[in-house]
Design an enzyme around this catalytic site. Structure first.
Site, PDB file in Angstrom:
ATOM      1  N   GLY A 152      -3.920  -1.635  -7.798  1.00 13.69           N
ATOM      2  CA  GLY A 152      -3.296  -1.168  -9.032  1.00 13.69           C
ATOM      3  C   GLY A 152      -1.905  -0.615  -8.821  1.00 13.69           C
ATOM      4  O   GLY A 152      -1.435   0.233  -9.584  1.00 13.69           O
ATOM      5  N   SER A 154      -4.850  -5.532  -2.666  1.00 16.36           N
ATOM      6  CA  SER A 154      -3.506  -5.239  -3.168  1.00 16.36           C
ATOM      7  C   SER A 154      -3.026  -3.886  -2.645  1.00 16.36           C
ATOM      8  O   SER A 154      -2.984  -3.670  -1.440  1.00 16.36           O
ATOM      9  CB  SER A 154      -3.498  -5.317  -4.694  1.00 16.36           C
TER      10      SER A 154
END
Length: 557
Positions: free
Chosen positions: A156, A234
């Site tokens: 995120g 990520s």
């Protein structure tokens, strides 16, 4: 000139919604609001959402008190828990007694998110250092503490995400891998990295405290505190890279899996962090020594200042880019090595597994450019690349054999390959080579099959056969792909079998599966996950990215 990561990754944010400081995107940062709607539809609830079933209250005795949990439909128990406490902009400390998140009395309740701009105030709390532990009955009932422990760190862009994001129910993953799986939360954005006093990496220390907490209680759930593997996607993988660069974190875990880590982004430099911190402090209008003012700020005011910083960061500090401008800092104390090609690489020993997907950048390019980009159009191929890379990198890129575009050909495919290669794939392969060269073991994988993540639902190219976009590996790993095809089911079984082997031995090879050859300095042997054989080297030739054409962490060093 602005770094390619500034424009490219800024587009990524608006296309795939990995981070939306203003909260205006129709596609949410981790698919949460879309997922929350689906969570109320019974037919899909079990695929996308953490299990809400609480048909039987269960307890487990731990060294710090009685754990309360619920039984899921997979025969796995789920235990939400607060693992640490922290005052605003202060280091967190591990809790000394077991308690449910946010003062809840019902163990089926989910922890509130850490503050983030896209969420409603009722959805988040600064008291957010929580995790959800998933433990199979068969492991708990053994009465032994031999099972490996997997810790999932969500992505995120360090600005959004939670332990309850779509597809993050680890019940099936825990059962399939025979492990205890903890999905954790940590402080985000300015609250995790921008203390007005200048101290930083608070979020990294949060994650370290989650590991310390698990070392205390893992045995109670059948887990082995000496067999902890950290897994992240990520920015969650970027967080793991920070742990790997922090000597004081080394004893907290034995191995690591990094999925889709944008390794083109190195750690923030101390000088760059000071520039960003100065700007942030100006936005909140509180002296760093004025504790009454700092504590009196509303969360919304902090998030607003964070938003201002997000959009200005790449202009203040080109190294920041616009994808993850607020991120771990090489501060010389907690993190004292770059783990990239700009400084001598540290000696390492842990086994790591690095994976990317074959169309990481597709949401960015096709989500923002709904028209063809050609060599003579406006903007032209050269203009798009030139505006982001500048000289001399632009000519080196577009003149190379890897990204040439014929006259009147749509250049978006070449730009997508470029973004995937330099932000994720090739920079990850460079990391693998460096890791092996300096004593560690590395395995590299490339997904050619995935499951479209809710955040990518609005990007048509992500649903096309053979395209695996950023985040589309998550539901494969967790086994939460909705209505999986036969090919997806087979890949889920393969990945979970390989993860089970890696958690136990540091080697992802499992019986009945093709051999996954470990990386060497000459060949990373990137295994095609969902395909057969190994990925061709292509532009990830070490003579090209990282050498002829520098990564951003080199260019702006």
């Amino acid at each position: 000139m602005v770094a390619f990561s500034t424009i490219f990754a800024g587009l990524l944010l608006s296309a795939s919604g990995l981070a939306s400081p203003l909260g205006t995107n129709t596609i949410e940062p981790d698919g949460r609001k879309f997922g929350n709607i689906l969570c109320h539809i019974p037919i899909v609830q079990n695929f996308l959402c953490p299990r809400a079933s609480n048909n039987k209250l269960l307890t487990v005795s731990t060294p710090i008190g009685t754990a309360q949990g619920v039984s899921t439909i997979q025969g796995v128990r789920r235990f939400p828990v607060k693992y640490a406490s922290a005052a605003r902009w202060a280091e967190s400390s591990v809790v000394t007694s077991w308690s449910l998140p946010n003062g809840a009395s019902n163990p089926s309740a989910q922890p509130l998110f850490c503050p983030q701009a896209d969420a409603e105030p009722s959805e988040y709390s600064e008291d957010c250092l929580s995790m959800i532990i998933h433990a199979p009955d068969r492991i708990i009932n053994k009465g032994a503490s031999n099972a490996p422990v997997m810790v999932w760190i969500h992505g995120g862009s360090f600005l959004s995400g939670s332990a309850t994001g779509p597809g993050l129910d680890a019940s099936q993953l825990a059962e399939a891998t025979g492990s205890v799986v903890a999905v954790i939360q940590y402080r985000l954005g300015a609250l995790g990295f921008m203390s007005p006093s200048g101290s930083t990496n608070l979020a990294v220390r949060d994650v370290m405290n989650s590991l310390k907490f698990l070392q205390k209680v893992a045995a109670s759930f059948g887990g082995n505190a000496n067999k902890i593997t950290v897994v992240g996607q990520s920015s969650g993988a970027h967080m793991i890279r920070a742990l790997l660069a922090a000597p004081s974190a080394s004893s907290l875990f034995q191995s690591a899996i990094l999925q889709s880590d944008p390794m083109d982004f190195g750690f923030m430099s101390q000088a760059g962090q000071r520039e960003l911190q100065t700007f942030f402090n100006e936005q909140i209008s509180c002296a760093s020594s004025n504790s009454n003012c700092l504590q009196g700020l509303t969360v919304e005011a902090i998030l607003s200042a964070q938003d201002d910083l997000f959009w200005e960061a790449s202009y203040l500090v080109p190294l920041a880019g616009q994808f993850e401008p607020i991120r771990p800092v090489r501060d010389g104390s907690l993190i004292n090595t770059s783990l990239d090609s700009t400084t001598p690489f540290a000696k390492v020993s842990k086994p790591i597994l690095i994976s990317t997907v074959n169309k990481e950048a597709a949401p960015t390019i096709y989500g923002n450019f709904d028209f063809e980009i050609t060599t003579d159009g406006f903007p032209s191929y050269g203009q798009v690349v030139g505006a982001t890379f500048g000289d001399p990198r632009t000519s080196q890129i577009i003149d190379s054999q890897y990204y040439q575009v014929a006259e009147n050909e749509d250049a978006r495919a070449a730009i997508e390959r470029m973004g995937t290669d330099y932000l994720w794939k090739c920079s990850g392969w460079t990391m693998a080579r460096n890791w092996v060269k300096n004593g560690g073991t590395a395995y590299v994988g490339l997904y050619t099959l995935g499951s479209t993540y809710p955040a990518n639902a609005g990007v048509s190219v992500c649903s096309e056969a053979g395209n695996v976009c950023h985040q589309d590996d998550i539901q494969i790993v967790f086994g939460t792909a909705p209505n999986p095809t036969t090919a997806q089911s087979n890949l889920i079984k393969e990945v979970q079998a390989r993860y089970a082997a890696f958690l136990n031995t540091g080697n992802p090879n499992a019986s009945g599966l093709p051999v996954w050859t470990k990386a060497t300095t000459a060949d990373v042997h990137a295994l095609l996950l969902g395909g057969s054989g190994e990925a061709p080297v292509g532009a990830c030739d070490p003579a090209f990215w990282g050498s002829a054409v520098q990564y951003d962490y080199q260019y702006y060093a």
